[in-house]
Design a protein around this motif. Sequence first.
Motif, PDB file in Angstrom:
ATOM      1  N   PHE A  50      39.775  45.395  46.462  1.00 55.68           N
ATOM      2  CA  PHE A  50      39.849  43.952  46.232  1.00 55.68           C
ATOM      3  C   PHE A  50      39.577  43.101  47.465  1.00 55.68           C
ATOM      4  N   GLY A  51      39.518  43.733  48.623  1.00 51.66           N
ATOM      5  CA  GLY A  51      39.268  42.977  49.847  1.00 51.66           C
ATOM      6  C   GLY A  51      40.533  42.789  50.651  1.00 51.66           C
ATOM      7  N   PHE A  52      40.437  42.982  51.953  1.00 49.53           N
ATOM      8  CA  PHE A  52      41.591  42.826  52.843  1.00 49.53           C
ATOM      9  C   PHE A  52      42.150  41.411  52.776  1.00 49.53           C
ATOM     10  N   LEU A  53      41.271  40.437  52.878  1.00 43.07           N
ATOM     11  CA  LEU A  53      41.682  39.036  52.965  1.00 43.07           C
ATOM     12  C   LEU A  53      41.578  38.318  51.620  1.00 43.07           C
ATOM     13  N   LEU A  54      40.586  38.709  50.833  1.00 47.92           N
ATOM     14  CA  LEU A  54      40.365  38.033  49.549  1.00 47.92           C
ATOM     15  C   LEU A  54      41.574  38.169  48.628  1.00 47.92           C
ATOM     16  N   LYS A  55      42.166  39.351  48.603  1.00 49.97           N
ATOM     17  CA  LYS A  55      43.290  39.565  47.677  1.00 49.97           C
ATOM     18  C   LYS A  55      44.536  38.806  48.122  1.00 49.97           C
ATOM     19  N   GLU A  56      44.602  38.457  49.401  1.00 49.19           N
ATOM     20  CA  GLU A  56      45.739  37.679  49.896  1.00 49.19           C
ATOM     21  C   GLU A  56      45.594  36.208  49.530  1.00 49.19           C
ATOM     22  N   ASP A  57      44.360  35.723  49.542  1.00 48.89           N
ATOM     23  CA  ASP A  57      44.127  34.297  49.260  1.00 48.89           C
ATOM     24  C   ASP A  57      44.224  33.975  47.773  1.00 48.89           C
ATOM     25  N   GLN A  58      43.705  34.893  46.926  1.00 46.94           N
ATOM     26  CA  GLN A  58      43.760  34.719  45.469  1.00 46.94           C
ATOM     27  C   GLN A  58      43.216  33.344  45.041  1.00 46.94           C
ATOM     28  N   TRP A 116      37.980  38.907  38.992  1.00 47.67           N
ATOM     29  CA  TRP A 116      38.746  40.056  38.529  1.00 47.67           C
ATOM     30  C   TRP A 116      39.185  39.926  37.080  1.00 47.67           C
ATOM     31  N   GLN A 117      39.218  38.705  36.550  1.00 49.08           N
ATOM     32  CA  GLN A 117      39.396  38.544  35.106  1.00 49.08           C
ATOM     33  C   GLN A 117      38.182  39.098  34.384  1.00 49.08           C
ATOM     34  N   GLN A 118      36.992  38.832  34.943  1.00 50.42           N
ATOM     35  CA  GLN A 118      35.765  39.364  34.352  1.00 50.42           C
ATOM     36  C   GLN A 118      35.745  40.887  34.419  1.00 50.42           C
ATOM     37  N   GLU A 119      36.170  41.444  35.554  1.00 51.80           N
ATOM     38  CA  GLU A 119      36.217  42.902  35.704  1.00 51.80           C
ATOM     39  C   GLU A 119      37.241  43.514  34.760  1.00 51.80           C
ATOM     40  N   LEU A 120      38.353  42.815  34.555  1.00 47.52           N
ATOM     41  CA  LEU A 120      39.377  43.290  33.624  1.00 47.52           C
ATOM     42  C   LEU A 120      38.818  43.367  32.205  1.00 47.52           C
ATOM     43  N   GLN A 121      38.141  42.309  31.781  1.00 46.37           N
ATOM     44  CA  GLN A 121      37.549  42.278  30.443  1.00 46.37           C
ATOM     45  C   GLN A 121      36.494  43.367  30.272  1.00 46.37           C
ATOM     46  N   THR A 158      38.690  61.996  27.820  1.00 49.56           N
ATOM     47  CA  THR A 158      40.019  61.949  28.440  1.00 49.56           C
ATOM     48  C   THR A 158      39.962  61.531  29.909  1.00 49.56           C
ATOM     49  N   GLU A 159      39.075  62.178  30.676  1.00 55.11           N
ATOM     50  CA  GLU A 159      39.008  61.898  32.119  1.00 55.11           C
ATOM     51  C   GLU A 159      38.520  60.485  32.386  1.00 55.11           C
ATOM     52  N   LYS A 160      37.480  60.066  31.680  1.00 54.33           N
ATOM     53  CA  LYS A 160      36.950  58.713  31.863  1.00 54.33           C
ATOM     54  C   LYS A 160      37.980  57.660  31.473  1.00 54.33           C
ATOM     55  N   LEU A 161      38.703  57.942  30.374  1.00 54.04           N
ATOM     56  CA  LEU A 161      39.735  57.010  29.922  1.00 54.04           C
ATOM     57  C   LEU A 161      40.845  56.864  30.956  1.00 54.04           C
ATOM     58  N   LYS A 162      41.194  57.961  31.592  1.00 52.12           N
ATOM     59  CA  LYS A 162      42.241  57.929  32.604  1.00 52.12           C
ATOM     60  C   LYS A 162      41.853  57.016  33.763  1.00 52.12           C
ATOM     61  N   ILE A 163      40.613  57.149  34.200  1.00 48.01           N
ATOM     62  CA  ILE A 163      40.121  56.326  35.319  1.00 48.01           C
ATOM     63  C   ILE A 163      40.088  54.853  34.932  1.00 48.01           C
ATOM     64  N   VAL A 164      39.582  54.573  33.741  1.00 48.64           N
ATOM     65  CA  VAL A 164      39.472  53.181  33.279  1.00 48.64           C
ATOM     66  C   VAL A 164      40.847  52.547  33.126  1.00 48.64           C
ATOM     67  N   LYS A 165      41.794  53.293  32.563  1.00 53.47           N
ATOM     68  CA  LYS A 165      43.154  52.764  32.387  1.00 53.47           C
ATOM     69  C   LYS A 165      43.824  52.490  33.736  1.00 53.47           C
ATOM     70  N   GLU A 166      43.585  53.356  34.697  1.00 55.21           N
ATOM     71  CA  GLU A 166      44.135  53.140  36.043  1.00 55.21           C
ATOM     72  C   GLU A 166      43.546  51.875  36.667  1.00 55.21           C
ATOM     73  N   THR A 167      42.243  51.681  36.458  1.00 58.76           N
ATOM     74  CA  THR A 167      41.581  50.485  36.987  1.00 58.76           C
ATOM     75  C   THR A 167      42.151  49.229  36.342  1.00 58.76           C
ATOM     76  N   ILE A 168      42.333  49.278  35.037  1.00 61.66           N
ATOM     77  CA  ILE A 168      42.897  48.139  34.312  1.00 61.66           C
ATOM     78  C   ILE A 168      44.294  47.812  34.827  1.00 61.66           C
ATOM     79  N   GLN A 169      45.099  48.858  35.037  1.00 60.66           N
ATOM     80  CA  GLN A 169      46.459  48.650  35.546  1.00 60.66           C
ATOM     81  C   GLN A 169      46.435  48.012  36.932  1.00 60.66           C
ATOM     82  N   GLN A 170      45.538  48.480  37.803  1.00 58.74           N
ATOM     83  CA  GLN A 170      45.432  47.932  39.162  1.00 58.74           C
ATOM     84  C   GLN A 170      45.065  46.454  39.121  1.00 58.74           C
TER      85      GLN A 170
END
Length: 234
Positions: free
Chosen positions: A177-185, A193-198, A215-227
């Motif tokens: 998400f970026g060192f500084l970008l995620k802090e500024d929000q 990141w709303q677009q990436e979530l969708q 199964t494996e692809k779903l696991k990765i996608v779900k982890e990304t969504i959670q993050q």
Amino acid sequence: MDEKNLSLRLEKVANYVRKNDRLADIGSDHAYLPSALVLNGTIDYAIAGEVVDGPYQSAKSHVSELGFENKIDVRFGDGLDVVELEDNITAISICGMGGSLIASILDKGFNAGKLSGKERLLLQPNVGEYTLRKWLVEHDYKIIAEDLLEENHKLYEIMVAEKSDQPVEATEADLQFGFLLKEDQTPLFKKKWQQELQKNQYIQNSLEQSRLDQTEKLKIVKETIQQIEELLKA
């Protein structure tokens, strides 16, 4: 676009070039960025590097038309092959490419001894920001500034990095998400990141409807969504 009217992306990058920097602009196209910086008096020397003949010839013609031949050296070559240590370059700009390609250009230049460690890196990846940040961290470059902008309905990131005299540490969230970008929000950051979530929610739905074992692809996608969801709630 020309040297008097840069795109928003190049204008933002230009803001991070310091007074009297010696710039190497890799993938310079028409050499608009170095031309603009010479025109406004920020720099008086630049290398405009191009690996494709058409843009190389365009850059040479454009620099000649402006009468900047003694200030902008247009060179034909692959990535940082156009740079020599005796050029005393203090800033390198690589814009408008994928993050993986920018990382590979830096990696090749690093291994060939083209980077002295004194250069400020001005990078504008179109995609693949994670890969680029990972390369910077692994080679002890600290990201000192990050920017996010929207141009022609697309979101772009800019990274400014300088060599650190000690190892650079990063979390997965920093790389993603970026060192500084995620802090500024900023609103643009949340929009991205709303677009990436969708996008990932759509992928999850498609995978769940697949007749194949995903199964494996779903696991990765779900982890990304959670993050992303945790990021946006922060």
